[in-house]
Design a protein around this motif. Structure first.
Motif, mmCIF file in Angstrom:
data_model
loop_
_atom_site.group_PDB
_atom_site.id
_atom_site.type_symbol
_atom_site.label_atom_id
_atom_site.label_comp_id
_atom_site.label_asym_id
_atom_site.label_seq_id
_atom_site.Cartn_x
_atom_site.Cartn_y
_atom_site.Cartn_z
ATOM 1 N N TYR A 49 0.580 -1.468 -0.081
ATOM 2 C CA TYR A 49 -0.461 0.024 -0.792
ATOM 3 C C TYR A 49 0.646 0.913 -0.230
ATOM 4 O O TYR A 49 0.719 2.146 0.375
ATOM 5 N N ASP A 51 1.782 4.004 -2.254
ATOM 6 C CA ASP A 51 0.911 4.748 -2.648
ATOM 7 C C ASP A 51 -0.342 5.395 -1.495
ATOM 8 O O ASP A 51 -0.688 7.006 -1.805
ATOM 9 N N LEU A 52 -0.556 4.576 -0.253
ATOM 10 C CA LEU A 52 -1.478 5.138 0.144
ATOM 11 C C LEU A 52 -1.047 5.362 1.604
ATOM 12 O O LEU A 52 -1.983 6.071 2.761
ATOM 13 N N LYS A 55 -2.179 8.599 4.026
ATOM 14 C CA LYS A 55 -3.363 8.979 4.332
ATOM 15 C C LYS A 55 -3.627 8.577 4.966
ATOM 16 O O LYS A 55 -3.142 8.138 5.637
ATOM 17 N N TYR A 58 -4.716 5.604 6.568
ATOM 18 C CA TYR A 58 -3.642 3.855 5.859
ATOM 19 C C TYR A 58 -4.191 3.490 7.047
ATOM 20 O O TYR A 58 -3.590 1.866 7.486
ATOM 21 N N ILE A 61 -6.359 0.996 7.430
ATOM 22 C CA ILE A 61 -5.913 0.082 6.443
ATOM 23 C C ILE A 61 -5.176 -1.548 7.102
ATOM 24 O O ILE A 61 -5.286 -2.313 7.476
ATOM 25 N N THR A 91 -14.766 -1.039 -5.017
ATOM 26 C CA THR A 91 -13.956 -1.253 -3.659
ATOM 27 C C THR A 91 -15.169 -0.552 -2.543
ATOM 28 O O THR A 91 -15.041 -1.353 -1.441
#
Length: 139
Positions: A49, A51-52, A55, A58, A61, A91
């Protein structure tokens, strides 16, 4: 012909839905090429992950993916990436088309905004190659 990565997330494993997900993969005519039951760790999740990471969601997640074992695997077939994405559904399970895995089995978002969308699939051929290398150490 393409190979793509799939993950059955902790809630799917815990709820006994691994067989149902595999059945849907195989009914689409795909050939399973690898599959492992494993416990994710923070390092592999940070790579997967990447790229996240910055965020604000995150951490949710990461916490979700560390809740229990996952099934991670690959399968091969014609237009595998696009077909698997369609089979999973969008999603957000609340917006997924009926008949997709996420519409049929995923849960959320809940009152905290947490989504347990049950499955993952690579979003492009390039992502599939990157993710397969992360999880299976491909050369």
């Amino acid at each position: 012909m393409q190979e793509t990565l799939f993950i059955i997330k902790p809630d799917g494993v815990r709820r006994g839905l691994v067989g149902e997900v595999l059945r849907r993969i195989e009914r689409r005519g795909f050939q399973l090429t690898r599959m492992e039951l494993r416990q994710a760790n923070k390092d592999i999740l940070a790579q997967h992950y990447a790229d996240l990471l910055e965020k604000p969601f995150y951490h949710q997640i990461e916490t979700y993916m560390l809740e229990g074992p996952i099934v991670v695997g690959t399968f091969y077939g014609s237009d595998a990436v696009k077909t698997w994405r369609k089979t999973m559904g969008v999603t957000n399970p609340a917006e997924a088309e009926l008949g997709t895995i996420r519409a049929d089995f995923a849960q959320g978002p809940d009152s905290n905004g947490d989504m347990r969308n049950m499955v993952h699939g690579s979003d492009s051929v390039e992502s599939a190659q990157r993710e397969i290398a992360i999880w299976f150490g491909e050369d």
